[in-house]
Enzyme design. Structure first.
Site: not given
Ligand code: C5P
Length: 365
Positions: A18, A151-152, A156, A159-160, A192
């Site tokens: 994405k 990666v990174a 995403a 997540s994918a 995501d």
């Molecule tokens: O949801 P996910 O595990 O992918 O998020 C990884 C990190 O990104 C979270 O731990 C947070 O630090 C940050 N994040 C955030 N606000 C969001 C999505 C992610 O602060 N809406």
């Protein structure tokens, strides 16, 4: 025509990367997340996941950036299989060896082989965490991840892979969960992950997990420029908070206001005209990503110089997304950005792409 025949009892799922056409970030919440308003757009850069019943859960990763893919229980695909098993009440049988994974990864510390592309693997306990001795009714699966999404990278990719594993195990185990039930499990895995299931173009609210399909016309030609090194999403959000705090103490402007959907961008997407959409791409995390990787400024500038209609860091970066007027313009843009020497690699992709979908199933019907 080539037909790929899969062994019985295996399921393969293709899942897109994405980019974010808009990413507006609100203040830090008490739970460590930020409320966002984002416009997700899936692009035709796919990972492929194959799952099969096994005695023990294992992960094997090949392709783009395997060195940085976590192996073992922290891999989001392993977590996805475990979450689906738990949600559907599948049995997990104990076997000797207990709950900790036995890593047999190449290299050390549960990560893969050095280098940008290759193969690494892990064999551990059952996905449910307590072992699994019988393929039938057990939670143990072999998960093979063929990576093309870096990666990174703000695309995403992890997540994918989690979304694809949900779809694949749902099919393998014949759990019969509906898309909305899968989306609920997906939301608990990561912000995501639900969008990777859905694909297309969609507005994300909350942490990004509350989705509404966007009314978007046409298809778009993009060039993605990959950074030399990755950026960790939490680091970029933290940098965003720091920059805002510094700005607030400097000029008294509030650090962050509640995010709002760009009605101009939504109107532009309905026209299907990339020239309308390009100037409206926006990302509140971009200044933070640029502060962590200053070279990205040169990548964005190179894209604009070579005719991009819009240029933006995708998500938490460091991938930069450039919108072109058509496929030919995207090819020229890709050549120009490559020549500028400001990124590791470029790819030309179209969007929107469909979400995680079965490409093959060796399951007897
Ligand atoms: O949801 P996910 O595990 O992918 O998020 C990884 C990190 O990104 C979270 O731990 C947070 O630090 C940050 N994040 C955030 N606000 C969001 C999505 C992610 O602060 N809406």
């Amino acid at each position: 025509m080539t037909t790929i025949t899969r062994p019985a009892g295996t399921v393969s799922v293709r899942v897109p990367a994405k980019i974010n056409l808009q990413l507006s970030v609100g203040p830090l919440r008490a739970d460590g997340y930020h409320d966002v308003v984002t416009v997700y757009h899936a692009v035709a850069l796919f990972d492929e996941i194959t799952v099969s019943a096994a005695d023990r859960t294992s992960v094997e990763v090949t392709g783009e950036g395997v060195a940085s893919v976590p192996l073992g229980p922290t891999n989001l695909a392993v977590k996805a299989a475990a979450a689906l098993a738990k949600a559907t009440g599948r049995r997990s049988r104990s076997v000797s060896g207990g709950s900790s994974g036995r890593g047999s990864s190449v290299g050390s510390s549960g990560r893969g082989a050095a280098g940008g592309s290759g193969r690494s693997s892990f064999r551990g306990s059952s996905a449910g965490g307590s072992g699994g001795s019988s393929p039938r009714g057990s939670t143990a699966v072999k998960i093979e991840i063929r990576k093309r999404i870096p990666v990174a990278a703000g695309l995403a990719g992890g997540s994918a892979d989690a979304a694809a594993t949900l779809v694949a195990c749902n099919e393998l185990w014949r759990t019969g969960l509906s898309p909305s039930e899968l989306a609920e499990i997906a939301a608990n895995l990561g912000s995501d992950v639900p969008f990777a299931l859905a694909g297309g173009t969609a507005v994300g609210l909350g942490r990004g997990e509350q989705l509404t399909t966007a009314l978007a016309a046409g298809s778009y030609d993009w060039v993605l420029a990959f950074g030399a090194t990755g950026l960790a999403t939490p680091d970029v959000y933290a940098a965003c908070d720091r920059l805002r705090a510094a700005r607030k103490s400097g000029d008294g402007v509030p650090a962050a206001t509640p995010p709002e959907l760009s009605t101009e961008l939504m109107a532009a997407l309905r026209t299907g005209d990339p020239a309308e959409v390009g100037p409206l791409l926006s990302n509140d995390l971009q200044p933070a990503a640029l502060s962590l990787q200053p070279l990205l400024r040169r990548a964005l500038a190179a894209g604009k110089e070579h005719g991009a209609l819009g240029a933006v860091v995708s998500g938490s970066g460091p991938t930069c997304a450039f919108l072109a007027s058509d496929a030919d313009a995207a090819s020229e843009l890709a050549v120009g950005i490559t020549g500028a020497g400001v990124c590791r690699a470029v790819v030309q992709v179209t969007g929107p792409a469909p979400g995680a979908c079965l490409v093959d199933s060796g399951i007897a019907t």
